[in-house]
Design a protein around this motif. Structure first.
Motif, short mmCIF file in Angstrom:
data_model
loop_
_atom_site.label_atom_id
_atom_site.label_comp_id
_atom_site.label_asym_id
_atom_site.label_seq_id
_atom_site.Cartn_x
_atom_site.Cartn_y
_atom_site.Cartn_z
N ILE A 522 -99.78 76.87 -37.06
CA ILE A 522 -100.23 76.94 -38.45
C ILE A 522 -99.40 77.97 -39.19
O ILE A 522 -99.14 79.07 -38.66
CB ILE A 522 -101.72 77.30 -38.52
N ALA A 523 -98.94 77.62 -40.39
CA ALA A 523 -98.16 78.56 -41.19
C ALA A 523 -99.01 79.78 -41.50
O ALA A 523 -100.19 79.68 -41.87
CB ALA A 523 -97.69 77.89 -42.49
N GLN A 524 -98.40 80.95 -41.35
CA GLN A 524 -99.15 82.19 -41.49
C GLN A 524 -99.57 82.46 -42.93
O GLN A 524 -100.46 83.27 -43.17
CB GLN A 524 -98.30 83.36 -40.98
N SER A 525 -98.97 81.79 -43.90
CA SER A 525 -99.30 82.06 -45.30
C SER A 525 -100.53 81.31 -45.76
O SER A 525 -100.97 81.48 -46.88
CB SER A 525 -98.12 81.66 -46.21
N SER A 526 -101.10 80.48 -44.93
CA SER A 526 -102.26 79.68 -45.32
C SER A 526 -103.51 80.28 -44.72
O SER A 526 -103.50 80.84 -43.63
CB SER A 526 -102.10 78.23 -44.84
N GLU A 527 -104.61 80.10 -45.42
CA GLU A 527 -105.88 80.64 -44.96
C GLU A 527 -106.95 79.59 -45.16
O GLU A 527 -106.86 78.75 -46.07
CB GLU A 527 -106.27 81.91 -45.73
N ILE A 533 -101.20 74.26 -43.62
CA ILE A 533 -99.80 73.90 -43.43
C ILE A 533 -99.43 74.21 -41.98
O ILE A 533 -99.68 75.31 -41.50
CB ILE A 533 -98.88 74.68 -44.39
N THR A 534 -98.84 73.24 -41.27
CA THR A 534 -98.44 73.43 -39.87
C THR A 534 -96.93 73.33 -39.76
O THR A 534 -96.28 72.55 -40.44
CB THR A 534 -99.09 72.37 -38.97
N ASN A 535 -96.41 74.15 -38.86
CA ASN A 535 -94.99 74.09 -38.50
C ASN A 535 -94.85 73.28 -37.21
O ASN A 535 -95.60 73.49 -36.26
CB ASN A 535 -94.42 75.49 -38.29
N GLN A 536 -93.89 72.38 -37.17
CA GLN A 536 -93.71 71.51 -36.01
C GLN A 536 -92.24 71.45 -35.63
O GLN A 536 -91.38 71.24 -36.49
CB GLN A 536 -94.24 70.10 -36.32
N ARG A 537 -91.97 71.65 -34.34
CA ARG A 537 -90.61 71.55 -33.80
C ARG A 537 -90.65 70.62 -32.59
O ARG A 537 -91.41 70.88 -31.64
CB ARG A 537 -90.04 72.91 -33.38
N ILE A 538 -89.84 69.60 -32.60
CA ILE A 538 -89.82 68.60 -31.53
C ILE A 538 -88.40 68.45 -31.01
O ILE A 538 -87.46 68.31 -31.81
CB ILE A 538 -90.37 67.24 -32.01
N ILE A 539 -88.26 68.47 -29.70
CA ILE A 539 -86.97 68.24 -29.04
C ILE A 539 -87.19 67.16 -27.98
O ILE A 539 -88.04 67.31 -27.10
CB ILE A 539 -86.41 69.51 -28.39
N GLU A 540 -86.42 66.09 -28.08
CA GLU A 540 -86.42 65.03 -27.07
C GLU A 540 -84.98 64.81 -26.63
O GLU A 540 -84.13 64.42 -27.44
CB GLU A 540 -87.02 63.74 -27.62
N THR A 541 -84.71 65.06 -25.35
CA THR A 541 -83.33 65.00 -24.89
C THR A 541 -83.31 64.77 -23.38
O THR A 541 -84.34 64.86 -22.70
CB THR A 541 -82.58 66.31 -25.23
N THR A 542 -82.11 64.48 -22.89
CA THR A 542 -81.85 64.33 -21.45
C THR A 542 -80.67 65.22 -21.10
O THR A 542 -79.60 65.10 -21.71
CB THR A 542 -81.53 62.87 -21.09
N VAL A 543 -80.86 66.11 -20.15
CA VAL A 543 -79.83 67.09 -19.82
C VAL A 543 -79.65 67.14 -18.30
O VAL A 543 -80.50 66.67 -17.54
CB VAL A 543 -80.19 68.50 -20.36
#
Length: 675
Positions: A522-527, A533-543
């Motif tokens: 959750i974004a820290q500026s929201s109450e 507001i949510t922050n989302q980071r997605i990584i899909e890969t093959t290594v």
């Protein structure tokens, strides 16, 4: 005394020379046996008769020469010879020129070797010289004498004699002594005892008749080297035994084959129960049945009905497969099971998520309002959203009934300064100054860890469910009161860290990883629960990563600057005085986000125990260091103990050190143990 006799003539034409030779011979004859002379004979094209005379003079033997004896002799010698050695050399000269010496009493007859067998000689090689004619009778024990004649005939010279007497199974050989010795040695090697015998081999599991049938087909096959196989096989049904007759080496070979064939049948005949150690019985049974069905379909011409002969089903309670198949297919199927029912390695995957956020904000603005007295008084107001300012505050103060709003709720963050005059007469005015400056630093490190088996997907989800308002409704109830029933619809979504990974161990120490990494917060500026507001980071890969190495999967480097300047036209640009007619807001955010992955192969119990101990002891140390190092003691509650993981117990077995992860039944921390 050494006397050397030399001859350089082809004959002795001068009587003087003959007289000299006679004198020499008389001198040699007069020498005592205790002082035998040595001579160095050298002849070149000398008459053999003269050589005979010289030998007779030296050795004292009497010779009778056949009229057919006539030859020229050449003999060269560089070493001294005794009379006996000289006589042996003389016999060799006779053999070279086709003559032979036959001893009869005190007389030695010199004859052509073609007629030597007609004269009596030695009856054995004992006491005979190497070149003496010997006639010997040899008794043959194990081989037919007549069978040896064609084998030995090429080894006998033309003047020799070889014959067999079938009645007594004897061989008669007439030849020179050294050749007779050679023939006797050859006959003794051939005349070995026959080791053919009959053995009885009792069988414990196999059928004697079936074993004889298989071995008979094997022994009747012709050999590539042409050697005949003389072996006989008979089965005795009463004792279930096999009788083997033949040569010893062949009997040993057949006994080894019988030992391999005389093995117990599999349990239940063609049915076998195989308990699996690592594989899943139900899944493996389906694959095996499919494999043999497809194999039978592909080769239907050669394996008609093969699929019907193979039946594989699983017993899930004991994790075993029950197989019914012919022996050949049973061996093939069990070979497949041996390769599949193995312990697979496991993989420890640790994701390292590092997020560093630095933010700065500044907000400065003035809002005011002026209301003159009278009907024609001037009115002026400034308002810069999103802050309510003077207008919002005036509305809150003028509310009545249910619409009354607490004015303090309209005061924003930072410092808010207000000045004004509100009265019934005169000029009313109000002004609010709002100022805010903030610095925010965020440093988040998440290390989700998961262990999975090779080629098996695993997921880890750590987070919480956050409510999101999706709508609001209100209805008015019946009745005189007309009550209002407001309600909202809320949707809950998961926010946190989610890791989905499928490892594949390649040859060597490399790993192929299929990774799906999701980080949300959750974004820290929201109450509050509204307008989240949510922050989302997605990584899909093959290594591909090496065992124990750290690899970066990806990340984000972001530097954001937002500036907002709101002003009254013209007035807001006046120096100094313009600050009363404008509002400024500045936000600067710098985000550093990196995701790393570290994978380690756990091939055995020792590696798994090591990694488990490391994590276990780390959490236990954190618990012991909690509350300022007070460990297991609970503040202001004497006698109460803080929950702490018990220590791991280790012990050793005869096979080596093994770490036991079992927890003791009763563990109560003490102050001494905690320290």
């Amino acid at each position: 005394m050494i006397i050397e006799v030399r001859n350089s003539q082809a004959s002795y034409p001068h009587s003087g020379t003959l007289r000299c030779l006679a004198i020499v011979l008389l001198c040699l004859a007069s020498i005592s046996l205790a002082q035998q002379p040595t001579i160095t004979p050298n002849y070149k094209d000398a008459d053999i008769r003269k050589i005979v005379e010289a030998v007779g003079a030296v050795t004292g033997k009497n010779f009778i020469l056949d009229p057919r004896v006539n030859a020229k002799v050449t003999m060269l010698s560089s070493t001294e010879m005794s009379p006996d050695a000289f006589y042996e050399a003389f016999l060799s000269i006779l053999e070279v020129h086709g003559y032979v010496a036959i001893t009869t009493g005190d007389v030695i007859k010199i004859l052509p070797d073609a007629s030597a067998r007609q004269y009596p000689g030695y009856l054995s090689t004992d006491g005979a010289g190497a070149d003496d004619i010997v006639t010997q009778v040899i008794q043959v024990q194990n081989v037919g004498a007549a069978q040896l004649v064609p084998i030995l005939r090429p080894l006998i010279p033309q003047y020799g004699h070889l014959a067999a007497h079938n009645g007594s199974n004897m061989l008669i050989i007439s030849d020179r002594a050294h050749n007779v010795d050679r023939m006797v040695a050859i006959i003794r090697r051939i005349d070995l005892s026959n080791d053919e015998d009959i053995e009885v081999v009792p069988l414990q599991h196999a059928s004697a008749a079936e074993v004889v049938r298989v071995l008979t087909a094997l022994t009747q096959a012709p050999r590539a080297d042409g050697i005949p196989i003389t072996i006989s096989l008979v089965s005795d049904a009463r004792t279930n035994s096999v009788l083997i007759g033949g040569e010893r080496s062949q009997r040993l070979r057949l006994r080894a084959l019988i030992a391999h064939l005389d093995t117990p049948l599999q349990d239940g005949g063609d049915t076998q129960v195989r308990y699996l150690r690592y594989a899943d019985a139900e899944e493996l049974a389906t694959k095996l049945q499919t494999h043999f069905t497809q194999q039978a379909t592909a080769g239907a011409a050669a394996t008609t009905g093969a699929s019907e002969q193979v039946s594989v089903w699983a017993d899930t309670q004991t994790n075993a497969i029950v197989v019914n198949a012919p022996p050949k297919m049973m061996r093939s199927l069990m070979g497949i099971v041996d390769k599949l029912d193995i312990r697979r390695a496991q993989v420890l995957v640790e994701a390292i998520i590092v997020e560093v956020i630095a933010g700065k904000s500044a907000d400065l603005g003035v809002t005011w309002a002026v209301d003159g007295s009278g009907d024609n008084a001037a009115v002026g107001v400034t308002n810069f959203p999103p802050e309510p300012g003077v207008v919002g505050l005036a509305g809150a103060l003028s509310g009545t009934g249910d619409d009354v709003i607490d004015p303090t709720s309209l005061i924003g963050a930072g410092i808010t300064l207000g000045v004004g005059r509100i009265a019934d007469t005169g000029t009313n005015f109000a002004a609010i100054l709002r100022a805010l400056q903030g610095d925010a630093d965020t440093n988040i490190i998440s290390t989700p860890t998961i262990v999975t088996t090779d080629n098996e997907e695993a997921s880890l989800n750590v987070g919480q469910e956050v409510p999101f308002v999706t709508g609001s409704y209100s209805n008015t109830g019946g009745g005189a009161g007309g009550a209002v029933n407001p309600f909202q619809t809320v949707d809950r979504q998961q926010v946190g860290v989610k890791l989905v990974i499928t490892p594949q161990i390649n040859e060597g120490d490399s790993l192929l990883l299929k990774i799906s990494q999701e980080i949300s917060n959750i974004a820290q500026s929201s109450e509050g629960a509204v307008d989240l507001i949510t922050n989302q980071r997605i990584i899909e890969t093959t290594v591909i990563v090496e065992d124990g190495a750290i690899l970066v999967l990806g990340g984000l480097l972001e530097d954001t600057l937002r500036e907002s300047d709101q002003r009254v036209p013209i007035l807001g640009s006046i120096p100094l005085l313009g600050a009363l007619f404008r509002s400024r807001t500045t936000d600067k955010v710098k985000t550093n986000l990196m995701v790393f992955i570290r994978a380690k192969i756990l091939r055995d119990d020792m590696q798994m125990a090591f990694e488990t101990n490391a994590k276990y002891n780390y959490i236990r140390d954190v618990q012991q260091q909690g509350r300022g190092g007070k460990g297991g003691r609970v503040a202001i509650m004497p006698g109460e103990a803080r929950p702490i993981l018990p220590p791991l117990e280790s012990y050793e077995q005869p096979t080596g050190p093994v770490i036991d992860l079992r927890l003791p039944e009763e563990t109560e921390p003490t102050d001494d143990a905690e320290q």
